[in-house]
Write a protein that holds these residues in place. Sequence first.
Motif, PDB file in Angstrom:
ATOM      1  N   LEU A  92     -14.928  14.703 -27.057  1.00 35.78           N
ATOM      2  CA  LEU A  92     -16.008  15.693 -27.071  1.00 35.78           C
ATOM      3  C   LEU A  92     -15.668  16.915 -26.218  1.00 35.78           C
ATOM      4  O   LEU A  92     -16.057  18.033 -26.550  1.00 35.78           O
ATOM      5  CB  LEU A  92     -17.306  15.043 -26.565  1.00 35.78           C
ATOM      6  N   SER A  93     -14.935  16.701 -25.140  1.00 32.10           N
ATOM      7  CA  SER A  93     -14.582  17.813 -24.252  1.00 32.10           C
ATOM      8  C   SER A  93     -13.414  18.615 -24.805  1.00 32.10           C
ATOM      9  O   SER A  93     -13.349  19.837 -24.635  1.00 32.10           O
ATOM     10  CB  SER A  93     -14.215  17.276 -22.858  1.00 32.10           C
ATOM     11  N   GLY A  94     -12.490  17.927 -25.457  1.00 31.85           N
ATOM     12  CA  GLY A  94     -11.349  18.605 -26.070  1.00 31.85           C
ATOM     13  C   GLY A  94     -10.575  19.439 -25.072  1.00 31.85           C
ATOM     14  O   GLY A  94     -10.322  19.035 -23.932  1.00 31.85           O
ATOM     15  N   THR A  95     -10.248  20.640 -25.487  1.00 36.29           N
ATOM     16  CA  THR A  95      -9.406  21.503 -24.651  1.00 36.29           C
ATOM     17  C   THR A  95     -10.175  22.141 -23.498  1.00 36.29           C
ATOM     18  O   THR A  95      -9.605  22.939 -22.748  1.00 36.29           O
ATOM     19  CB  THR A  95      -8.752  22.601 -25.513  1.00 36.29           C
ATOM     20  N   LEU A  96     -11.445  21.790 -23.344  1.00 32.19           N
ATOM     21  CA  LEU A  96     -12.170  22.232 -22.145  1.00 32.19           C
ATOM     22  C   LEU A  96     -11.622  21.531 -20.901  1.00 32.19           C
ATOM     23  O   LEU A  96     -11.799  22.012 -19.781  1.00 32.19           O
ATOM     24  CB  LEU A  96     -13.671  21.929 -22.276  1.00 32.19           C
ATOM     25  N   LEU A  97     -10.977  20.386 -21.110  1.00 33.84           N
ATOM     26  CA  LEU A  97     -10.370  19.679 -19.978  1.00 33.84           C
ATOM     27  C   LEU A  97      -9.195  20.493 -19.443  1.00 33.84           C
ATOM     28  O   LEU A  97      -8.374  21.001 -20.207  1.00 33.84           O
ATOM     29  CB  LEU A  97      -9.874  18.295 -20.415  1.00 33.84           C
ATOM     30  N   GLU A  98      -9.132  20.599 -18.143  1.00 33.08           N
ATOM     31  CA  GLU A  98      -8.043  21.348 -17.514  1.00 33.08           C
ATOM     32  C   GLU A  98      -6.887  20.416 -17.174  1.00 33.08           C
ATOM     33  O   GLU A  98      -7.033  19.185 -17.166  1.00 33.08           O
ATOM     34  CB  GLU A  98      -8.563  22.035 -16.247  1.00 33.08           C
ATOM     35  N   GLU A  99      -5.758  21.021 -16.863  1.00 34.73           N
ATOM     36  CA  GLU A  99      -4.555  20.228 -16.591  1.00 34.73           C
ATOM     37  C   GLU A  99      -4.780  19.232 -15.458  1.00 34.73           C
ATOM     38  O   GLU A  99      -4.338  18.083 -15.527  1.00 34.73           O
ATOM     39  CB  GLU A  99      -3.385  21.155 -16.243  1.00 34.73           C
ATOM     40  N   GLY A 100      -5.498  19.663 -14.431  1.00 31.49           N
ATOM     41  CA  GLY A 100      -5.759  18.766 -13.301  1.00 31.49           C
ATOM     42  C   GLY A 100      -6.571  17.550 -13.709  1.00 31.49           C
ATOM     43  O   GLY A 100      -6.362  16.446 -13.188  1.00 31.49           O
ATOM     44  N   VAL A 132      -6.615  16.253 -16.794  1.00 30.86           N
ATOM     45  CA  VAL A 132      -5.713  15.403 -17.587  1.00 30.86           C
ATOM     46  C   VAL A 132      -4.809  14.613 -16.647  1.00 30.86           C
ATOM     47  O   VAL A 132      -4.566  13.416 -16.852  1.00 30.86           O
ATOM     48  CB  VAL A 132      -4.879  16.251 -18.579  1.00 30.86           C
ATOM     49  N   ARG A 133      -4.353  15.276 -15.600  1.00 33.10           N
ATOM     50  CA  ARG A 133      -3.522  14.598 -14.597  1.00 33.10           C
ATOM     51  C   ARG A 133      -4.264  13.401 -14.001  1.00 33.10           C
ATOM     52  O   ARG A 133      -3.715  12.304 -13.893  1.00 33.10           O
ATOM     53  CB  ARG A 133      -3.142  15.611 -13.505  1.00 33.10           C
ATOM     54  N   SER A 134      -5.529  13.603 -13.640  1.00 28.83           N
ATOM     55  CA  SER A 134      -6.275  12.498 -13.012  1.00 28.83           C
ATOM     56  C   SER A 134      -6.523  11.370 -14.017  1.00 28.83           C
ATOM     57  O   SER A 134      -6.500  10.192 -13.653  1.00 28.83           O
ATOM     58  CB  SER A 134      -7.602  12.998 -12.423  1.00 28.83           C
ATOM     59  N   ILE A 135      -6.740  11.730 -15.284  1.00 32.20           N
ATOM     60  CA  ILE A 135      -6.925  10.695 -16.316  1.00 32.20           C
ATOM     61  C   ILE A 135      -5.651   9.869 -16.460  1.00 32.20           C
ATOM     62  O   ILE A 135      -5.686   8.632 -16.482  1.00 32.20           O
ATOM     63  CB  ILE A 135      -7.310  11.336 -17.672  1.00 32.20           C
ATOM     64  N   VAL A 136      -4.521  10.559 -16.551  1.00 32.78           N
ATOM     65  CA  VAL A 136      -3.239   9.861 -16.719  1.00 32.78           C
ATOM     66  C   VAL A 136      -2.944   8.987 -15.503  1.00 32.78           C
ATOM     67  O   VAL A 136      -2.527   7.826 -15.636  1.00 32.78           O
ATOM     68  CB  VAL A 136      -2.100  10.878 -16.970  1.00 32.78           C
ATOM     69  N   ASP A 137      -3.186   9.533 -14.315  1.00 41.15           N
ATOM     70  CA  ASP A 137      -2.960   8.733 -13.098  1.00 41.15           C
ATOM     71  C   ASP A 137      -3.873   7.510 -13.083  1.00 41.15           C
ATOM     72  O   ASP A 137      -3.463   6.414 -12.670  1.00 41.15           O
ATOM     73  CB  ASP A 137      -3.201   9.587 -11.848  1.00 41.15           C
ATOM     74  N   GLY A 138      -5.098   7.711 -13.537  1.00 38.93           N
ATOM     75  CA  GLY A 138      -6.035   6.588 -13.612  1.00 38.93           C
ATOM     76  C   GLY A 138      -5.555   5.520 -14.575  1.00 38.93           C
ATOM     77  O   GLY A 138      -5.647   4.316 -14.290  1.00 38.93           O
ATOM     78  N   ILE A 139      -5.028   5.952 -15.705  1.00 37.32           N
ATOM     79  CA  ILE A 139      -4.524   4.997 -16.701  1.00 37.32           C
ATOM     80  C   ILE A 139      -3.314   4.241 -16.154  1.00 37.32           C
ATOM     81  O   ILE A 139      -3.168   3.031 -16.376  1.00 37.32           O
ATOM     82  CB  ILE A 139      -4.204   5.731 -18.023  1.00 37.32           C
ATOM     83  N   LYS A 140      -2.472   4.946 -15.418  1.00 36.98           N
ATOM     84  CA  LYS A 140      -1.332   4.255 -14.787  1.00 36.98           C
ATOM     85  C   LYS A 140      -1.826   3.141 -13.865  1.00 36.98           C
ATOM     86  O   LYS A 140      -1.283   2.029 -13.854  1.00 36.98           O
ATOM     87  CB  LYS A 140      -0.506   5.250 -13.960  1.00 36.98           C
ATOM     88  N   GLU A 141      -2.857   3.457 -13.093  1.00 36.80           N
ATOM     89  CA  GLU A 141      -3.403   2.450 -12.169  1.00 36.80           C
ATOM     90  C   GLU A 141      -3.969   1.252 -12.930  1.00 36.80           C
ATOM     91  O   GLU A 141      -3.810   0.102 -12.508  1.00 36.80           O
ATOM     92  CB  GLU A 141      -4.491   3.080 -11.293  1.00 36.80           C
ATOM     93  N   VAL A 142      -4.637   1.543 -14.044  1.00 39.15           N
ATOM     94  CA  VAL A 142      -5.216   0.454 -14.846  1.00 39.15           C
ATOM     95  C   VAL A 142      -4.102  -0.433 -15.407  1.00 39.15           C
ATOM     96  O   VAL A 142      -4.198  -1.665 -15.385  1.00 39.15           O
ATOM     97  CB  VAL A 142      -6.088   1.022 -15.994  1.00 39.15           C
ATOM     98  N   ILE A 143      -3.032   0.194 -15.905  1.00 31.72           N
ATOM     99  CA  ILE A 143      -1.904  -0.581 -16.450  1.00 31.72           C
ATOM    100  C   ILE A 143      -1.284  -1.451 -15.355  1.00 31.72           C
ATOM    101  O   ILE A 143      -0.998  -2.640 -15.565  1.00 31.72           O
ATOM    102  CB  ILE A 143      -0.838   0.361 -17.062  1.00 31.72           C
ATOM    103  N   THR A 144      -1.102  -0.862 -14.179  1.00 35.53           N
ATOM    104  CA  THR A 144      -0.501  -1.604 -13.059  1.00 35.53           C
ATOM    105  C   THR A 144      -1.385  -2.779 -12.648  1.00 35.53           C
ATOM    106  O   THR A 144      -0.897  -3.903 -12.446  1.00 35.53           O
ATOM    107  CB  THR A 144      -0.280  -0.661 -11.855  1.00 35.53           C
ATOM    108  N   ALA A 145      -2.688  -2.511 -12.535  1.00 32.51           N
ATOM    109  CA  ALA A 145      -3.620  -3.574 -12.131  1.00 32.51           C
ATOM    110  C   ALA A 145      -3.667  -4.682 -13.179  1.00 32.51           C
ATOM    111  O   ALA A 145      -3.727  -5.873 -12.848  1.00 32.51           O
ATOM    112  CB  ALA A 145      -5.015  -2.984 -11.921  1.00 32.51           C
ATOM    113  N   SER A 146      -3.610  -4.287 -14.439  1.00 24.60           N
ATOM    114  CA  SER A 146      -3.638  -5.275 -15.519  1.00 24.60           C
ATOM    115  C   SER A 146      -2.395  -6.161 -15.476  1.00 24.60           C
ATOM    116  O   SER A 146      -2.479  -7.382 -15.631  1.00 24.60           O
ATOM    117  CB  SER A 146      -3.733  -4.561 -16.873  1.00 24.60           C
TER     118      SER A 146
END
Length: 599
Positions: A281-289, A291-305
């Motif tokens: 829904l947000s699409g390109t309204l999301l800023e690089e920072g 996206v960075r936090s989302i990706v970092d969050g996903i890395k943490e989820v993968i590691t925890a899993s």
Amino acid sequence: MVQEGALTALASAADSSQEHFQKYYDAVMPYLKSILMNATDKSNRMLRAKSMECISLVGMAVGKQKFKDDAKQVMEVLMTLQGSQMEADDPITSYMLQAWARLCKCLGQDFLPYMNVVMPPLLQSAQLKPDVSVTSAGPEDENGESDDEGVETITLGDKRIGIRTSLLEEKATACNMLCCYADELKEGFFPWIDQVATTLVPLLKFYFHEEVRKAAVSAMPELLRSAKLAIEKSQSQGRDESYLKQLSDYIVPALVEAIHKEPDTQICASMLESLNESIQLSGTLLEEGQVRSIVDGIKEVITASALRRRERTDRAKAEDFDSEEEDLLREENEQEDEIFDQIGDCLGTLVKTFKTYFLPFFDELSVYLTPMLAKDKTVEERRIAICIFDDVAEHCREAAVRYYDTYLPSLLEACTSENPDIRQAAVYGIGICAEFGGSAFRPHTGEALSRLYNVIKHPNALDLDNAMAYDNAVSALGKICQFHRDGIDASQVVPAWLSCLPIKNDLIEAKIVHEQLCTMLEKSDRELLGHNNQYLPKIVSIFAEILCAGKDLATEQTFSKMVNLLRQLQTTLPPSVLASTWSSLQPQQQLALQSVLSS
């Protein structure tokens, strides 16, 4: 008690039979309204509450047209009740919250005039503070039970924490109702977005009650959707896209932060699902920072899993491991798979949204994804890793070629997987690489053909479980024919592809493949037609089968092309060839073609 039981049974019957309940509606609704209006004594509070529940469920079952006149009367009563002073333990409060939400679901946008009445107490309930007491714990408190039935207690160290559950249940119900209104009213919910967002976003980390968190999680994309639709439809009270960005900037980081801290794997999966919708829904309204936090969050989820999986593997090796523990581990692993499913969706959405701009993040994620391709990983881990690469290859096209050496060997190997979902993801990716990979794919053409043939020619290829993998393999074979004709023995490969058509299970791929067939015939493709048009009867029978299936297997454009091509064949082919081709068709196919060609 008997009347209450009867109302519960009636509500259940209406809920189960849905529109079929209409024939009983005129008989029961007057009685239900009578109870609602007249059961005013304190001793009848539950009866009145049950009548609300029953009326709202009956209304939902029979639909707006049948219910709308009575709905006005019912809502007048509810509004009067809402304005009255009710005791704290009155069950009507909770039942009324749910009845309003059902009435909204039934009436849709016609419910909007009542929102000014409904929302203030609903927000008040959603904003209830937990009634928590902390006392010193003694030895007798270890069982966590309280003398007060309405209080749940937990013992942490030397502290005994008591939480009044009735308040939490009211809060959870209210939060669920807010989500329901946003979902149902869409752009009509716009005036309440700010209040609801500031109420629910902090509740993403409300660890006293899971249902409150779940409701808050579910509401996040609904609020964004409401705002987006209101702006698109000019119903946003003068607000523009900057408001959507402001809302997104509030919701998305809060979701990401909550995911890090969520102790429950099921809720974590739900949070990832909501995050995915919010990204869409947000699409390109999301800023690089962000996206960075989302990706970092996903890395943490993968590691925890991965850590949790290792712990479960160790538990399975314990001496006292038994069947009960095994069932529990299986359930936990399934929840873990759901997390990976949602991770795949989130990353897929980011790739589709940002395309090549996402590749630096994909480079980082590859360290996490490539180990997931190993055969010792779970089916879901392998499938997700392949699907993410498929998305990168599809949406980044030439820019993704640099990943082929890393990922393509795994895709080719995965074609032989016993799991059909992995096979489907693998052959789909091979098709994408064939389409967009150009010369980078060429060295893999021979092995790709071999692997695709194995999928297509497997004895059980057309079984229901394998059908999607089969269709995608056929589609990939067609792309090799289309984009790598000079690197294959087309006189063998094209007829092999043709013999697999039409495909009927993956309707998206079916439309693509059947359009390709038309395009090739329009160009009088030599290998497609064969020596002396030997494959023409097969092509016509494929067309007949597709036309018989209606619009499922081809777009309207392809449908029209097929009809035009058949008409051309009628006028250009020698009568003997035409007769021979026609006679090879099934009777129903002949009838279908006659009908289409004569219209």
